[in-house]
Write a protein that holds these residues in place. Structure first.
Motif, mmCIF file in Angstrom:
data_model
loop_
_atom_site.group_PDB
_atom_site.id
_atom_site.type_symbol
_atom_site.label_atom_id
_atom_site.label_comp_id
_atom_site.label_asym_id
_atom_site.label_seq_id
_atom_site.Cartn_x
_atom_site.Cartn_y
_atom_site.Cartn_z
ATOM 1 N N LEU A 183 0.829 -1.211 0.000
ATOM 2 C CA LEU A 183 0.000 0.000 0.000
ATOM 3 C C LEU A 183 0.864 1.262 0.000
ATOM 4 N N MET A 210 0.416 3.884 -3.092
ATOM 5 C CA MET A 210 -0.032 5.259 -2.869
ATOM 6 C C MET A 210 1.019 6.265 -3.333
ATOM 7 N N PHE A 241 5.626 11.266 2.212
ATOM 8 C CA PHE A 241 4.191 11.485 2.319
ATOM 9 C C PHE A 241 3.854 12.863 2.885
ATOM 10 N N GLY A 266 -4.512 13.417 -0.686
ATOM 11 C CA GLY A 266 -5.224 12.449 0.139
ATOM 12 C C GLY A 266 -4.663 11.045 0.002
ATOM 13 N N LEU A 267 -4.252 10.669 -1.207
ATOM 14 C CA LEU A 267 -3.619 9.362 -1.398
ATOM 15 C C LEU A 267 -2.336 9.270 -0.575
ATOM 16 N N VAL A 277 -1.782 10.745 2.228
ATOM 17 C CA VAL A 277 -2.178 10.578 3.633
ATOM 18 C C VAL A 277 -2.448 9.096 3.922
ATOM 19 N N VAL A 278 -3.096 8.413 2.974
ATOM 20 C CA VAL A 278 -3.329 6.968 3.135
ATOM 21 C C VAL A 278 -1.988 6.233 3.234
ATOM 22 N N GLY A 279 -1.042 6.611 2.369
ATOM 23 C CA GLY A 279 0.288 6.005 2.414
ATOM 24 C C GLY A 279 0.989 6.262 3.733
ATOM 25 N N ILE A 297 -0.395 6.669 6.678
ATOM 26 C CA ILE A 297 -0.990 5.807 7.713
ATOM 27 C C ILE A 297 -0.460 4.383 7.586
ATOM 28 N N ALA A 298 -0.403 3.880 6.333
ATOM 29 C CA ALA A 298 0.114 2.522 6.126
ATOM 30 C C ALA A 298 1.559 2.407 6.593
ATOM 31 N N ASN A 299 2.362 3.404 6.294
ATOM 32 C CA ASN A 299 3.775 3.395 6.701
ATOM 33 C C ASN A 299 3.906 3.428 8.218
#
Length: 559
Positions: free
Chosen positions: A281, A285, A369, A471-472, A474-476, A478-480
């Motif tokens: 992910l 992202m 990110f 926004g993508l 931000v998703v990355g 969180i995954a990191n």
């Protein structure tokens, strides 16, 4: 030949200079990296068939106004010999390139680890150069399906094998500088188009005749050039014996850095860990947020700044489109912008990956990110008051981190899963790239077209697109943040590791030394320092040419 290509015959002796491996990897990556530059062929191929009046024949999809009609036109173009191809028809080769790259890397990553980088690099050379020759005949006979099969499918398989072939090898040769080592090689993949595109343009001009646009001849010439470089690169690969480490280097203790494992996860277990999918992910992202906008960099700049690019700030892009001279001038500036972000994409791969050796992989991706989201917000703001310099600077930083993400992820995987199967694990993770190659452009192009149809002014189209891409990221982020050390249950035992090394024909330091002392034909000859200079010179010359050509284009951006 099979014996010569085997992994057993690539085991280096104790006098081998590890700095010979990066230029070998660069030779392969600079060759297959031309996949990024295939758009240089679209315009000539779109005018390949000429009528008796000396003008190009109509396209197979002439008159198509919607997606279904375009697809029907492409289906006709696959086998028709009496109509020209469109960019839509040819552009599917890009999709094939990167879908096949991810799929082939995932499918044959385990085979690569068993058979070694030399055989994988050699097969990559056969696929990539053979695909170019098939495409050349496809252009000559005007058969689009042969281009799709040759370069798209067969060449795409070559891309996957060539891309991952040096990864685990470099990481094993540079355990002290994992990021730098992979950054050097993967920088080459980003730089392939920078070198190949201007060379291809010159070749097409040289080979062009009143009855030929010179593309098939250029494909043949490029296949010959890449054959030499990839053959040299793949045959120059060497792997260290098990247990090898650089002189005077001590592996960091696990307790000093829990994010760097001293153990190894088997390929069959890697995808069972949450870390694999979180890193999948993370890569997806990072790539999605960059690939769509980089792919439309030139029109984005022209639409956002309009006449400001040509010294007429009061003129909008809608008015520029009505004037051929202004259109050509703005396009030239857009090409300079593309060249500039290409340079940052390429050198960001080396700089960020090298920096990750000190910063740590997780912290490096935090920077990607956070800084990336800030740069997208900045671009939205500065586009409003037409600050060209700040807008360009924002996307240069974004491009550097887009490239840096590709180069840092192999080292991140080695930290998490160990080095035994890192090449194969990396291959499977590249399916994230294939996914991002669809997701990023679809988001950008869909939002662009729908806003354009809604009557939004050209210079206001991209602001919400930038926010979605932020926004993508931000998703990355969180995954990191969720990435933690791999649980102990997933690691191989010492016995399992030794069994895998025997299966992969790996030798230990002691075994390799006894072979050398016994004058075995398996052992590799010592490497003279002059060979390192020659090897690096061979790859730095084309890189320098590519940088010079790209800087010439970028110079016109502010002049």
């Amino acid at each position: 030949m099979a014996s010569f290509l085997s992994k057993e015959n690539t085991i280096a002796n104790n006098d081998f200079n590890r700095w010979l491996v990066p230029p070998a990897a660069l030779a392969v990556h600079l060759s297959i990296g031309m996949a990024y530059g295939f758009s240089v062929f679209w315009k000539p191929l779109g005018n390949a068939l000429m009528g008796e009046d000396g003008k190009p024949l109509a396209a197979c999809a002439a008159g198509a106004t919607n997606l279904s009609e375009k697809l029907a036109g492409t289906a006709k173009a696959l086998f028709a010999t009496d109509c020209n191809w469109t960019q839509f028809d040819l552009g599917w080769m890009y999709t094939l390139f990167f879908v096949l790259l991810g799929c082939s890397a995932a499918l044959w990553g385990g085979w690569l680890e068993r058979e070694g980088p030399r055989k994988a690099g050699f097969v990559s050379m056969l696929c990539w150069c053979g695909g170019l020759l098939i495409s050349a005949y496809g252009v000559y006979s005007h058969q689009l399906w042969m281009l799709w099969l040759g370069s798209g499918v067969i060449g795409g398989i070559g891309l996957g094998l060539g891309y991952i072939s040096p990864v685990s090898t470099l990481i094993k040769w540079f355990p002290d500088r994992r990021g730098m080592a992979t950054g050097m090689a993967i920088m080459g993949f980003g730089g392939g188009a920078m070198i190949g595109s201007p060379i291809a343009a010159k070749m097409m001009s040289y080979f062009a005749t009143p009855t030929s646009v010179g593309v098939w001849q250029t494909f043949v010439a490029l296949a010959a050039i890449y054959f030499v470089f990839m053959l040299w690169g793949s045959l120059s690969y060497r792997v260290p014996p098990s247990g090898w480490k650089p002189a005077n280097w001590t592996p960091p203790a696990a307790q000093n850095n829990a994010m760097i494992s001293s153990k190894h996860v088997h390929l069959k277990s890697a995808h069972k860990t949450p870390q694999f999918w979180l890193l999948w992910l993370v890569l997806c992202m990072n790539v999605s947020a960059g690939i769509g906008i980089i792919g439309s960099a030139s029109p984005m700049l022209q639409e956002t700044f309009g006449g400001a690019l040509i010294g007429q700030p009061d003129v909008g892009f809608a008015d520029i489109k009505k004037d051929e001279v202004m259109t050509a001038t703005a396009a030239a500036v857009g090409a300079g912008f593309v060249g500039l972000i290409s340079l940052f994409n390429i050198f960001g791969r080396f700089v960020w990956a090298t920096s990750s050796d000190k910063l740590g992989r997780q912290r490096t991706y935090y920077i990607f990110f956070i800084l990336g989201a800030i740069m997208y917000c900045t671009a939205t703001y500065v586009a409003g008051f037409k600050s060209l310099a700040l807008f360009v600077a924002s996307f240069c930083v974004i491009a550097s981190m887009y490239g840096g993400g590709f180069a840092t992820i192999p080292a991140y995987l080695a930290d998490m899963f160990g080095t035994q199967f890192v090449g194969a694990i990396h291959g499977r993770l590249l399916t994230a790239w294939s996914t991002a190659g669809i997701l990023g452009p679809v988001v950008v192009n869909y939002m662009h077209d729908t806003r354009l149809e809604a009557g939004v002014p050209f210079d206001q189209i991209y602001a919400p697109i930038f926010m979605v891409l932020a926004g993508l990221l931000v998703v990355g982020f969180i995954a990191n943040a969720l990435v933690k050390p791999v649980a102990e249950k997933y690691y191989m035992t010492d016995a399992e590791l030794e069994a895998e090394r025997k299966l992969a024909h790996e030798k230990s330091i002691a075994t390799n030394a006894s072979k050398i002392n016994g004058n075995s034909s398996v052992s590799q000859s010592s490497s003279h320092p002059i060979l390192v200079v020659i090897a690096w010179t061979l790859v730095l010359i084309p890189i320098s040419y590519g940088v010079w050509s790209t800087m010439q284009k970028a110079w016109g951006l502010f002049h």
